[in-house]
Design a protein around this motif. Structure first.
Motif, PDB file in Angstrom:
ATOM      1  N   ALA A  72      22.341  -1.425   4.763  1.00  0.00           N
ATOM      2  CA  ALA A  72      22.290  -0.028   4.233  1.00  0.00           C
ATOM      3  C   ALA A  72      21.234   0.245   2.742  1.00  0.00           C
ATOM      4  CB  ALA A  72      23.264   0.895   4.377  1.00  0.00           C
ATOM      5  N   LEU A  73      21.797  -0.058   2.121  1.00  0.00           N
ATOM      6  CA  LEU A  73      21.159  -0.431   0.690  1.00  0.00           C
ATOM      7  C   LEU A  73      20.175  -0.754   1.005  1.00  0.00           C
ATOM      8  CD1 LEU A  73      24.776  -1.344  -1.612  1.00  0.00           C
ATOM      9  CD2 LEU A  73      22.926   0.916  -1.281  1.00  0.00           C
ATOM     10  N   THR A  74      19.680  -2.154   1.486  1.00  0.00           N
ATOM     11  CA  THR A  74      18.598  -3.023   1.570  1.00  0.00           C
ATOM     12  C   THR A  74      17.792  -2.121   2.039  1.00  0.00           C
ATOM     13  OG1 THR A  74      19.668  -4.753   1.582  1.00  0.00           O
ATOM     14  CG2 THR A  74      17.564  -4.905   2.283  1.00  0.00           C
ATOM     15  N   ALA A  75      18.333  -1.476   3.037  1.00  0.00           N
ATOM     16  CA  ALA A  75      17.123  -1.468   4.174  1.00  0.00           C
ATOM     17  C   ALA A  75      16.029   0.241   3.242  1.00  0.00           C
ATOM     18  CB  ALA A  75      17.339   0.165   4.792  1.00  0.00           C
ATOM     19  N   THR A  76      16.864   1.085   2.188  1.00  0.00           N
ATOM     20  CA  THR A  76      17.133   2.518   1.555  1.00  0.00           C
ATOM     21  C   THR A  76      16.153   1.509   0.723  1.00  0.00           C
ATOM     22  OG1 THR A  76      18.388   3.178   2.035  1.00  0.00           O
ATOM     23  CG2 THR A  76      17.805   4.415   0.248  1.00  0.00           C
ATOM     24  N   VAL A  77      16.422   0.598   0.036  1.00  0.00           N
ATOM     25  CA  VAL A  77      15.296   0.177  -1.267  1.00  0.00           C
ATOM     26  C   VAL A  77      14.587  -0.416  -0.498  1.00  0.00           C
ATOM     27  CG1 VAL A  77      14.767  -2.175  -2.767  1.00  0.00           C
ATOM     28  CG2 VAL A  77      17.371  -0.522  -2.984  1.00  0.00           C
ATOM     29  N   ILE A  78      13.666  -1.029   0.179  1.00  0.00           N
ATOM     30  CA  ILE A  78      12.686  -0.911   0.878  1.00  0.00           C
ATOM     31  C   ILE A  78      11.904   0.173   0.994  1.00  0.00           C
ATOM     32  CG2 ILE A  78      11.386  -2.758   3.038  1.00  0.00           C
ATOM     33  CD1 ILE A  78      13.532  -4.610   2.962  1.00  0.00           C
ATOM     34  N   ILE A  79      12.606   0.830   1.885  1.00  0.00           N
ATOM     35  CA  ILE A  79      11.826   2.193   2.278  1.00  0.00           C
ATOM     36  C   ILE A  79      11.544   2.566   0.493  1.00  0.00           C
ATOM     37  CG2 ILE A  79      12.320   4.590   3.393  1.00  0.00           C
ATOM     38  CD1 ILE A  79      14.140   3.229   4.824  1.00  0.00           C
ATOM     39  N   SER A  80      11.918   2.477   0.079  1.00  0.00           N
ATOM     40  CA  SER A  80      11.787   3.560  -1.561  1.00  0.00           C
ATOM     41  C   SER A  80      10.613   2.772  -2.156  1.00  0.00           C
ATOM     42  CB  SER A  80      13.145   3.721  -1.991  1.00  0.00           C
ATOM     43  OG  SER A  80      14.447   4.240  -1.470  1.00  0.00           O
ATOM     44  N   ILE A  81      10.640   1.303  -2.075  1.00  0.00           N
ATOM     45  CA  ILE A  81       9.110   1.169  -2.312  1.00  0.00           C
ATOM     46  C   ILE A  81       7.827   0.937  -1.424  1.00  0.00           C
ATOM     47  CG2 ILE A  81       8.697  -1.450  -3.208  1.00  0.00           C
ATOM     48  CD1 ILE A  81      11.205  -2.554  -3.660  1.00  0.00           C
ATOM     49  N   ALA A  82       8.475   1.215  -0.055  1.00  0.00           N
ATOM     50  CA  ALA A  82       7.319   1.317   0.299  1.00  0.00           C
ATOM     51  C   ALA A  82       6.568   2.837   0.427  1.00  0.00           C
ATOM     52  CB  ALA A  82       7.436   0.935   1.933  1.00  0.00           C
ATOM     53  N   SER A  83       7.132   3.512  -0.352  1.00  0.00           N
ATOM     54  CA  SER A  83       7.732   4.630  -0.630  1.00  0.00           C
ATOM     55  C   SER A  83       6.498   5.320  -1.643  1.00  0.00           C
ATOM     56  CB  SER A  83       8.060   6.132  -0.510  1.00  0.00           C
ATOM     57  OG  SER A  83       7.869   7.284  -0.304  1.00  0.00           O
ATOM     58  N   VAL A  84       6.812   4.068  -2.812  1.00  0.00           N
ATOM     59  CA  VAL A  84       6.068   4.181  -4.042  1.00  0.00           C
ATOM     60  C   VAL A  84       4.369   3.540  -3.878  1.00  0.00           C
ATOM     61  CG1 VAL A  84       5.930   3.018  -6.097  1.00  0.00           C
ATOM     62  CG2 VAL A  84       8.594   3.856  -5.328  1.00  0.00           C
ATOM     63  N   LEU A  85       4.879   2.591  -2.835  1.00  0.00           N
ATOM     64  CA  LEU A  85       3.070   2.162  -3.129  1.00  0.00           C
ATOM     65  C   LEU A  85       2.068   2.769  -2.336  1.00  0.00           C
ATOM     66  CD1 LEU A  85       4.151  -1.553  -2.080  1.00  0.00           C
ATOM     67  CD2 LEU A  85       3.504  -0.887  -3.953  1.00  0.00           C
ATOM     68  N   LYS A  86       2.649   3.330  -0.780  1.00  0.00           N
ATOM     69  CA  LYS A  86       2.154   5.015  -0.203  1.00  0.00           C
ATOM     70  C   LYS A  86       2.129   5.560  -1.311  1.00  0.00           C
ATOM     71  CE  LYS A  86       2.136   8.412   3.139  1.00  0.00           C
ATOM     72  NZ  LYS A  86       2.009   9.064   4.240  1.00  0.00           N
ATOM     73  N   TYR A  87       2.398   6.271  -2.299  1.00  0.00           N
ATOM     74  CA  TYR A  87       2.882   7.499  -2.958  1.00  0.00           C
ATOM     75  C   TYR A  87       0.953   7.130  -4.456  1.00  0.00           C
ATOM     76  CZ  TYR A  87       3.144  11.334  -6.099  1.00  0.00           C
ATOM     77  OH  TYR A  87       3.302  12.653  -7.278  1.00  0.00           O
ATOM     78  N   ARG A  88       1.434   5.725  -4.350  1.00  0.00           N
ATOM     79  CA  ARG A  88       0.449   5.438  -5.852  1.00  0.00           C
ATOM     80  C   ARG A  88      -0.773   5.550  -4.773  1.00  0.00           C
ATOM     81  NH1 ARG A  88      -2.548   1.547  -7.805  1.00  0.00           N
ATOM     82  NH2 ARG A  88      -2.566   1.420 -10.248  1.00  0.00           N
ATOM     83  N   THR A  89      -1.318   5.120  -4.258  1.00  0.00           N
ATOM     84  CA  THR A  89      -2.298   4.934  -3.309  1.00  0.00           C
ATOM     85  C   THR A  89      -3.205   6.250  -2.568  1.00  0.00           C
ATOM     86  OG1 THR A  89      -1.524   3.868  -1.338  1.00  0.00           O
ATOM     87  CG2 THR A  89      -2.695   3.117  -3.016  1.00  0.00           C
ATOM     88  N   LYS A  90      -1.831   7.140  -2.273  1.00  0.00           N
ATOM     89  CA  LYS A  90      -2.353   8.365  -1.004  1.00  0.00           C
ATOM     90  C   LYS A  90      -2.249   9.700  -1.608  1.00  0.00           C
ATOM     91  CE  LYS A  90      -4.239   5.745   1.765  1.00  0.00           C
ATOM     92  NZ  LYS A  90      -5.741   5.460   1.994  1.00  0.00           N
TER      93      LYS A  90
END
Length: 565
Positions: A72-90
Motif C-alpha cells: 500500500a505504501l509503495t503503490a501510493t508513493v509511486i502514484i504520487s511521484i507520477a502525479s508530481v511529474l505529470k503536474y510539472r509538465t501539464k
C-alpha cells in the motif's frame, strides 16, 4: 557465499523486514515523503487513510499484514511521484481517467514514450523493482490466522473513516484540487469522478433545476459583406507573448513579434496550463468553456464525441466553406481526430497524412504541408477554405537542444530549459512569418484572414511569469497563469477588428469573433454567443452574469446542439 551463509543472510533480512519496528519506521518515512509531495497537513489524514484502505483490502485478500502495508505504501508513493511529474509538465495532477483514457490510447502512449521517456522509464523501473521486492516479502511472510469476518471488519472501519477525512468541502469542485499540485491525494480524490460519471452527475444536473427555455430559431442563409476569404488559424503550441518579459532581454528580442496587423498586442484567456492543447482547441471549435464540464475538461475530446452538433465547422459549412485541421499527432491521439470529425470537420490531416517522421518537426514542416494542401484544394475545389494548422516545435520537454540561437538573440538566462524554450519559440515565430508571407503573396487572388494564438503557457516560463505577475497561480483559473495571446492578420481585405477589442478575450469566443471579422452573417446560436461575449466583456465561464451563460447553454441543449448527461 555458501548456501548456509546465504540462508543465514536471508533469514536476517526477512526478520528485519517482517518486524513491527521496521513497518512502523517505513510508514513514518513514507508519511513524511507524502507530506512533502502534498504540502498540506490538513490533507494528510485522508492520504494516510487511503493508504490504510489499500492495506486492509490487501490483507483481506492475502492474510499477510507486512506485505499489505508495504504494498500500500509503495503503490501510493509511486502514484504520487507520477502525479508530481505529470503536474510539472501539464499543470494537472494524476487522475484515474489518465488510466482509463490515456492509458488505453496507444497513440497517446507512443507520444509520451517519444517525448517523455526520461520520466516514464524511471517510473517503470521503480515499479519493476517494487514488484520484485514485494514478491519476495509475499513469499517470506506466512499467512495470519485472523478469520475473514475480522479482516472484513478492518476494511469496513477504514472505509467508513475515509469520507470523514475528505480534504475538500462538500460543495467544492474537485477540478480545482487537481490544479493545486496536491500530488499525494489527487488520485484518490479523482476516484469520486468515476462514481459521478456512473450516476450521471455533471452539467446537466446543474441546469436541470432551471426553467425550460425555447430553442434557437432555425438557421437562415449565410450572407457576407464581401467575398468570402479563406480563413487560416494557427495554433502556436505552448507559446505566450515573450515581449512582455523584461528579464534577459526578451522584451527587446521579441519586440516585433506577437502583434496583429494593426500593431496591437491582444490577450487571450485559456483554460489549461503547461499542456492539454486539445482543451484549448475544444473551446475554440465549439464556443464552449471546458470548465463547465468540471473534472471532465481534460477528457472532453473523448467524452463529448458525437454530442456537439453545432460548431465552428458546421457554421462555416453553412457558409459554403470546406473545413480541415492539420495536426502533428496521430488521428486517434486523445481521440481528437474522431472528435473533430464528429463536430463537422471535412478532413483531419494527421501525423501520417502529412508524412511526419517525428513529433517535434520544425513548424516550417507543418506550414509547408498546409501550403501543399491549400494549393491542391484550390486546383480541385472551388469553395473557400477554413484550415487550422497545429504546430509542435515549442512543445515540452526542453531537456534536449533542438534549436540553435539566432544571430540577433539577446543574452541567455543560463536556465537551460528556459533558454531552449526561447530558442524554439524564436524559430517557430520565424516559421510563422514565412506562412504569413505565403498568404500575403496570394492575397490579390485569394484574400484571407490569418488568426494565430497560443494554446497555453509553458512550464519553462513559470518563474519569469511569477516575477512579472503577482497573481500567478496555477490553481486559480482567473490568474495570469492562463493568459496567452492572439494575433489577427487580414490579407487583401479590410478587417473589422471590433470583435477582438477586449482587455482579454476568452478562447471560447475566438471563433465567433473570427466570423464577425470576416463579415459573415451568423446563425442564431452564434449570434447569441457573440451577444454573450459583449455582455460579459470577453469572459465566458467567469462572466459576471453567470445566469446569461447558463441560459445560452440551456438553449443549445433545447435546440439539440448539445447533448449532456
Amino acid at each position: 557465499m555458501t548456501p548456509a551463509h546465504w540462508q543465514a543472510l536471508t533469514n536476517r533480512i526477512s526478520a528485519l523486514v517482517l518486524n513491527p519496528a521496521t513497518a512502523i519506521a517505513g510508514t513514518l518515512c513514507c508519511a513524511v515523503f507524502l507530506y512533502m509531495l502534498e504540502r498540506s497537513i490538513d490533507h494528510m489524514p485522508f492520504v494516510i487513510l487511503s493508504v490504510l484502505g489499500i492495506a486492509t483490502v490487501l490483507f483481506l485478500l492475502t492474510r499477510r499484514i507486512y506485505f499489505s502495508i508495504y504494498a500500500a505504501l509503495t503503490a501510493t508513493v509511486i502514484i504520487s511521484i507520477a502525479s508530481v511529474l505529470k503536474y510539472r509538465t501539464k499543470g494537472f495532477d494524476l487522475h484515474i481517467y489518465d488510466f482509463i483514457f490515456t492509458g488505453t490510447d496507444p497513440k497517446a502512449f507512443a507520444f509520451l514514450m517519444s517525448g517523455f521517456a526520461t520520466y516514464i522509464v524511471p517510473i517503470a523501473a521503480l515499479m519493476l523493482c517494487s514488484f520484485i521486492a514485494l514478491s519476495v516479502v509475499f513469499i517470506w511472510e506466512r499467512k495470519r490466522r485472523m478469520n475473514v469476518l475480522r479482516r472484513s471488519g478492518l476494511v469496513a472501519i477504514t472505509f467508513a473513516l475515509i469520507p470523514i477525512s475528505y480534504p475538500l468541502r462538500a460543495d467544492e469542485p474537485r477540478f480545482f484540487h487537481y490544479l493545486g499540485g496536491f500530488n499525494a491525494s489527487a488520485f484518490f480524490v479523482s476516484l469520486l469522478d468515476v462514481r459521478d460519471a456512473a450516476i450521471g452527475e455533471g452539467i446537466a444536473d446543474r441546469l436541470s433545476n432551471m426553467s425550460p427555455v425555447a430553442p434557437f430559431s432555425a438557421d437562415g442563409p449565410c450572407e457576407t459583406t464581401g467575398p468570402k476569404p479563406d480563413l487560416f488559424v494557427v495554433l502556436s503550441e505552448s507559446q505566450t507573448d515573450l515581449s512582455q518579459f523584461g528579464q534577459y532581454g526578451l522584451d527587446q528580442q521579441f519586440s516585433k513579434r506577437f502583434k496583429s496587423a494593426d500593431g496591437k498586442r491582444r490577450t487571450l484567456h485559456v483554460e489549461t496550463f503547461g499542456g492539454g492543447t486539445w482543451i484549448s482547441n475544444f473551446s475554440l471549435m465549439t464556443g464552449l468553456s471546458s470548465l463547465d464540464f468540471g473534472w471532465r475538461a481534460p477528457y472532453l475530446t473523448t467524452s463529448m464525441e458525437g454530442r456537439i452538433h453545432q460548431s465552428l465547422a458546421t457554421e462555416l459549412a453553412r457558409c459554403g466553406y470546406k473545413t480541415a485541421v492539420l495536426m502533428p499527432m496521430d488521428h486517434g491521439f486523445v481521440n481528437e481526430g474522431p472528435f473533430l470529425e464528429s463536430i463537422g470537420f471535412d478532413e483531419v490531416l494527421d501525423y501520417n497524412r502529412i508524412g511526419a517522421s517525428e513529433y517535434a518537426h520544425r513548424d516550417r514542416f507543418y506550414f509547408e504541408a498546409a501550403r501543399a494542401f491549400i494549393e491542391e484544394h484550390r486546383k480541385t475545389d472551388g469553395r473557400p477554405l477554413f484550415l487550422q494548422v497545429q504546430t509542435m516545435f515549442a512543445h515540452s520537454p526542453y531537456t534536449d537542444q533542438l534549436a540553435e540561437s539566432e544571430p540577433d538573440s539577446f543574452s541567455e538566462s543560463g536556465i537551460f530549459e528556459l533558454d531552449e524554450y526561447v530558442r524554439r519559440v524564436t524559430k517557430s515565430q520565424k516559421d510563422f512569418e514565412w506562412y504569413l508571407g505565403q498568404a500575403r503573396a496570394d492575397s490579390e487572388e485569394y484574400p484571407s484572414i490569418v488568426l494565430e494564438f497560443g494554446d497555453h503557457q509553458s512550464f519553462a516560463t513559470l518563474e519569469v511569469f511569477k516575477h512579472l505577475y503577482p497573481d500567478f497561480a496555477i490553481n486559480k483559473l482567473e490568474s495570469s497563469a492562463y493568459q496567452t495571446y492572439f494575433t489577427v492578420h487580414g490579407m487583401g481585405m479590410d478587417l473589422d477588428m471590433r470583435p477582438f477589442e477586449f482587455a482579454s478575450l476568452d478562447i471560447g469566443y475566438l471563433g465567433v469573433s473570427l466570423l464577425e471579422a470576416a463579415g459573415m452573417a451568423k446563425s442564431p446560436m452564434f449570434a447569441d454567443l457573440a451577444a454573450l461575449r459583449d455582455r460579459c466583456e470577453g469572459r465566458l465561464y467567469f462572466c459576471a452574469d453567470r445566469a446569461a451563460v447558463d441560459l445560452h447553454l440551456q438553449k443549445r441543449i433545447a435546440s439539440g446542439y448539445l447533448t449532456v448527461e
